[in-house]
Design a protein around this motif. Structure first.
Motif: not given
Length: 411
Positions: A366, A399, A402, A404, A407-408
């Motif tokens: 991030d 998974r 990260q 998110a 999921a993206e």
């Protein structure tokens, strides 16, 4: 300093040292008022915090801690860095309206080093981790410039140039963190200071970064337009061969996105030739310190990856990227994931996944929006349904580390 805002109190080097060292974490009210008036920031924005249990602590929200890179390295605490800059700017603002402003070359060496310090930190941990710090420094120095009122002097121009370079790093940090709109605003501010100070090299570098942003946003024609404007209107700024090499690299990247193979190869030849000339050039530009022979090869590898020639890309990226290093800086991490992409396209899934897993283990994703987007791009290349055990292991780790992003990818 205090008398300028109606406060009759002195401030010595011992006061500043105590703030810098953390001996005093919450200055007396009179000093908080003086610092806020001088720098245009609240005490908490400057990194100070009231003692636990005090009335002030109950009324004041604690500033959020700055994130750090998982890979360790030099941790630059926001409060200490900001306090250090207070020590650097106070001598410059102290004689406003009564004494000549001292030359930045004489008393402000630390001030002139601020852009280089910020740049080194950004290259290490990424734009998202540095953006707040850089914009805070920008506000501080803009306020200092208003206090000094010496814009027509050499010292004033030096200060304006320094502000422009800090703005440039703030803009780049916004871009790297994934906020191109904020980056454009900050680039505009930096350009204004470059024009006011007459800093032609800053203007050239801003054009370089703007073209880089257009490339990242998928607008190679826009990047070429910026480069053409620089060649037409800023020929003096391109006298340094390393600057010319950098713009050839940007043009090469644009040609790659346009699938212009002949243009890419022409830019490749010219970029290497100019870089060899720069090695014999007596002047060294700090903001181009990153552009080594290895970096030039990595940029070429990236261009060939975008051109759709993964084998050629892999050769350039592998020979110039030391994957054995344990030091995961932002720049190093970016090139590791680009090398992993070239390997995935060549069907070398095990090695590609191993490189990508190292990135997930050691780098704070991030911290850089650009690295995050490249990890997502790699994840799409390494399909867990067709990539075998290596691909499944990478996606499993993604998974976990990260969710998110995972999921993206699955959505």
């Amino acid at each position: 300093m205090g008398s300028d805002i109606g406060e009759n109190v002195g401030c010595t080097k011992r006061h500043v040292a105590a703030w810098e060292d953390g001996e005093i974490t919450w200055p007396r009210p009179v000093y908080r008022r003086i610092l806020s008036a001088l720098l245009g920031l609240s005490p908490t924005e400057l990194g100070f915090a009231p003692r636990k249990g005090s009335d002030a602590a109950a009324r004041t929200p604690a500033p959020a801690p700055a994130p750090a890179a998982d890979g360790g390295g030099d941790v630059l605490h926001r409060r200490a860095f900001t306090a250090g800059m207070i020590g650097g700017v106070m001598p410059l603002a102290g004689g406003r309206g009564r004494e000549p402003l001292p030359s930045l070359l004489d008393v402000g060496a630390d001030v002139r080093l601020v852009p280089a310090q910020l740049s080194a930190l950004e290259q290490r941990v990424g734009g998202a981790a540095v953006l707040d710090l850089a914009t805070t420094q920008l506000k501080m120095f803009q306020h200092l410039s208003r206090l000094t009122e010496r814009s027509g002097t050499r010292e004033g121009r030096e200060l304006l140039s320094t502000i422009g370079w800090i703005g440039r790093i703030a803009a780049w940090s916004a871009f790297d963190s994934g906020d191109p709109n904020l980056a454009r605003v900050l680039f505009g501010e930096a350009r204004s200071y470059a024009l006011m100070s007459g800093d032609s090299l800053l203007l050239a570098d801003l054009a370089n970064l703007l073209s880089h942003q257009e490339l990242y946003l998928g607008n190679p024609s826009g990047a070429l337009s910026i480069i053409a404007t620089v060649h037409r209107e800023a020929s003096d700024e391109l006298s340094h061969p390393k600057v010319r090499a950098l713009f050839r690299i940007r043009e090469m990247q644009a040609r790659a996105l346009l699938k212009d193979a002949a243009g890419v190869r022409e830019c490749e030849r010219e970029a290497f030739s100019l870089f060899e000339m720069s090695e014999r050039h007596p002047d060294e530009l700090w903001w181009l310190g990153f552009l080594s022979r290895g970096e030039t090869s990595r940029q070429l590898g990236s261009a060939y990856l975008d051109l759709g020639e993964p084998a050629r890309a892999e050769r350039f990226l592998r020979e110039s990227t030391d994957v054995s290093r344990a030091d995961f800086t932002r720049n190093d991490t970016y090139w590791r994931i680009r090398l992993a992409q070239s390997l995935a396209l060549l069907g070398e899934n095990d090695e590609a996944a191993a490189l990508a897993r190292d990135v997930l283990h050691h780098y704070w994703i991030d911290g850089s929006g650009r690295i995050r987007s490249q990890v997502l791009r790699f994840g799409r290349m390494l399909d867990p349904r067709r990539g075998g055990a290596a691909a499944r292991d990478f996606h499993g780790l993604l998974r976990e580390a990260q969710p998110a992003m995972a999921a993206e990818l699955s959505g």
